[in-house]
Motif scaffolding. Structure first.
Motif, PDB file in Angstrom:
ATOM      1  N   ASP A   5      67.108 -36.290  11.795  1.00  0.00           N
ATOM      2  CA  ASP A   5      67.981 -35.326  11.111  1.00  0.00           C
ATOM      3  C   ASP A   5      67.720 -35.402   9.620  1.00  0.00           C
ATOM      4  O   ASP A   5      67.710 -36.489   9.046  1.00  0.00           O
ATOM      5  CB  ASP A   5      69.472 -35.650  11.350  1.00  0.00           C
ATOM      6  CG  ASP A   5      69.858 -35.593  12.809  1.00  0.00           C
ATOM      7  OD1 ASP A   5      69.487 -34.612  13.473  1.00  0.00           O
ATOM      8  OD2 ASP A   5      70.523 -36.533  13.280  1.00  0.00           O
ATOM      9  N   LYS A   9      68.861 -33.480   5.841  1.00  0.00           N
ATOM     10  CA  LYS A   9      69.756 -32.562   5.129  1.00  0.00           C
ATOM     11  C   LYS A   9      69.170 -32.303   3.755  1.00  0.00           C
ATOM     12  O   LYS A   9      68.557 -33.181   3.159  1.00  0.00           O
ATOM     13  CB  LYS A   9      71.132 -33.206   4.910  1.00  0.00           C
ATOM     14  CG  LYS A   9      72.181 -32.821   5.878  1.00  0.00           C
ATOM     15  CD  LYS A   9      73.523 -33.342   5.389  1.00  0.00           C
ATOM     16  CE  LYS A   9      74.549 -33.276   6.487  1.00  0.00           C
ATOM     17  NZ  LYS A   9      75.826 -33.847   6.088  1.00  0.00           N
ATOM     18  N   GLU A  14      67.299 -35.504   2.142  1.00  0.00           N
ATOM     19  CA  GLU A  14      67.821 -36.782   2.630  1.00  0.00           C
ATOM     20  C   GLU A  14      67.618 -36.912   4.136  1.00  0.00           C
ATOM     21  O   GLU A  14      67.948 -36.008   4.895  1.00  0.00           O
ATOM     22  CB  GLU A  14      69.302 -36.904   2.298  1.00  0.00           C
ATOM     23  CG  GLU A  14      69.878 -38.246   2.644  1.00  0.00           C
ATOM     24  CD  GLU A  14      71.252 -38.492   2.051  1.00  0.00           C
ATOM     25  OE1 GLU A  14      71.769 -39.600   2.260  1.00  0.00           O
ATOM     26  OE2 GLU A  14      71.809 -37.596   1.407  1.00  0.00           O
ATOM     27  N   ILE A  53      68.946 -38.247   7.296  1.00  0.00           N
ATOM     28  CA  ILE A  53      70.263 -38.678   7.758  1.00  0.00           C
ATOM     29  C   ILE A  53      70.129 -39.674   8.909  1.00  0.00           C
ATOM     30  O   ILE A  53      70.769 -40.715   8.916  1.00  0.00           O
ATOM     31  CB  ILE A  53      71.121 -37.460   8.175  1.00  0.00           C
ATOM     32  CG1 ILE A  53      71.258 -36.482   7.000  1.00  0.00           C
ATOM     33  CG2 ILE A  53      72.480 -37.897   8.700  1.00  0.00           C
ATOM     34  CD1 ILE A  53      71.890 -37.057   5.760  1.00  0.00           C
ATOM     35  N   ASN A  54      69.312 -39.339   9.880  1.00  0.00           N
ATOM     36  CA  ASN A  54      69.083 -40.225  11.034  1.00  0.00           C
ATOM     37  C   ASN A  54      67.591 -40.275  11.325  1.00  0.00           C
ATOM     38  O   ASN A  54      66.900 -39.258  11.228  1.00  0.00           O
ATOM     39  CB  ASN A  54      69.840 -39.720  12.268  1.00  0.00           C
ATOM     40  CG  ASN A  54      71.338 -39.815  12.088  1.00  0.00           C
ATOM     41  OD1 ASN A  54      71.879 -40.890  11.894  1.00  0.00           O
ATOM     42  ND2 ASN A  54      72.007 -38.679  12.120  1.00  0.00           N
ATOM     43  N   ASN A  87      70.780 -44.628   9.814  1.00  0.00           N
ATOM     44  CA  ASN A  87      71.973 -44.012  10.384  1.00  0.00           C
ATOM     45  C   ASN A  87      72.885 -43.534   9.262  1.00  0.00           C
ATOM     46  O   ASN A  87      73.184 -44.302   8.339  1.00  0.00           O
ATOM     47  CB  ASN A  87      72.742 -45.007  11.274  1.00  0.00           C
ATOM     48  CG  ASN A  87      71.955 -45.354  12.513  1.00  0.00           C
ATOM     49  OD1 ASN A  87      71.513 -44.477  13.243  1.00  0.00           O
ATOM     50  ND2 ASN A  87      71.749 -46.642  12.736  1.00  0.00           N
ATOM     51  N   LYS A  88      73.291 -42.287   9.355  1.00  0.00           N
ATOM     52  CA  LYS A  88      74.172 -41.681   8.349  1.00  0.00           C
ATOM     53  C   LYS A  88      73.595 -41.828   6.942  1.00  0.00           C
ATOM     54  O   LYS A  88      74.313 -42.068   5.980  1.00  0.00           O
ATOM     55  CB  LYS A  88      75.580 -42.267   8.434  1.00  0.00           C
ATOM     56  CG  LYS A  88      76.253 -42.002   9.767  1.00  0.00           C
ATOM     57  CD  LYS A  88      77.624 -42.599   9.813  1.00  0.00           C
ATOM     58  CE  LYS A  88      78.217 -42.380  11.203  1.00  0.00           C
ATOM     59  NZ  LYS A  88      79.515 -43.050  11.351  1.00  0.00           N
ATOM     60  N   GLY A  89      72.275 -41.740   6.845  1.00  0.00           N
ATOM     61  CA  GLY A  89      71.606 -41.795   5.556  1.00  0.00           C
ATOM     62  C   GLY A  89      71.351 -43.191   5.016  1.00  0.00           C
ATOM     63  O   GLY A  89      70.826 -43.350   3.917  1.00  0.00           O
ATOM     64  N   ASN A  97      68.751 -49.506   7.616  1.00  0.00           N
ATOM     65  CA  ASN A  97      69.147 -50.875   7.929  1.00  0.00           C
ATOM     66  C   ASN A  97      67.882 -51.725   7.979  1.00  0.00           C
ATOM     67  O   ASN A  97      67.138 -51.693   8.953  1.00  0.00           O
ATOM     68  CB  ASN A  97      69.887 -50.937   9.260  1.00  0.00           C
ATOM     69  CG  ASN A  97      70.335 -52.335   9.624  1.00  0.00           C
ATOM     70  OD1 ASN A  97      69.902 -53.311   9.021  1.00  0.00           O
ATOM     71  ND2 ASN A  97      71.193 -52.428  10.622  1.00  0.00           N
TER      72      ASN A  97
END
Length: 124
Positions: free
Chosen positions: A29, A31, A93, A95-96, A111-113, A116
């Protein structure tokens, strides 16, 4: 994760990895969010970037557009160029998705931008 962040991340601290850069991007994903253009910031950050890595990252997620593959001379005075760099660095960006170590193939989730990059104990 913005491409500015990606340009600075490495998996070099992993056991058996000597360079760990650049990390590959597998974007699920993406954005694009418009942000205020700040030419001064862009001018200060460009010399700190690995330009080839930035272009390849943008291209790998379909956002290189008409950003040149090489950093040209006199870019400091080219407002249109600076706006393109701003767009790629700060408005695009992931996102995922995942970041992939070029040496080990280890995948780090985004995850969510947020990437990890935490390692397991046996990877240190």
């Amino acid at each position: 994760m913005k491409l500015l962040t990606h340009n600075m991340l490495t998996s070099k601290c992993m056991k058996g990895v000597t360079v760990g850069y650049p990390l590959g991007i597998v974007a699920k994903d993406i954005k694009v969010l418009e942000t205020e253009f700040n030419s001064e910031f862009v001018l200060r950050i460009i010399p700190k970037l690995d330009w080839e890595t930035l272009w390849n990252a943008a291209d790998s997620i379909g956002h290189s557009g008409d950003l040149p593959q090489t950093l040209g001379d006199d870019y400091e005075n080219d407002i249109e160029f600076l706006k393109k760099v701003h767009h790629v660095l700060l408005e695009v960006e992931v996102i995922n998705g995942e970041l992939v170590c070029p040496e080990s193939g280890r995948k780090f989730p985004i995850n969510k931008g947020i990437p990890n990059m935490l390692l397991n104990e046996d990877e240190l």
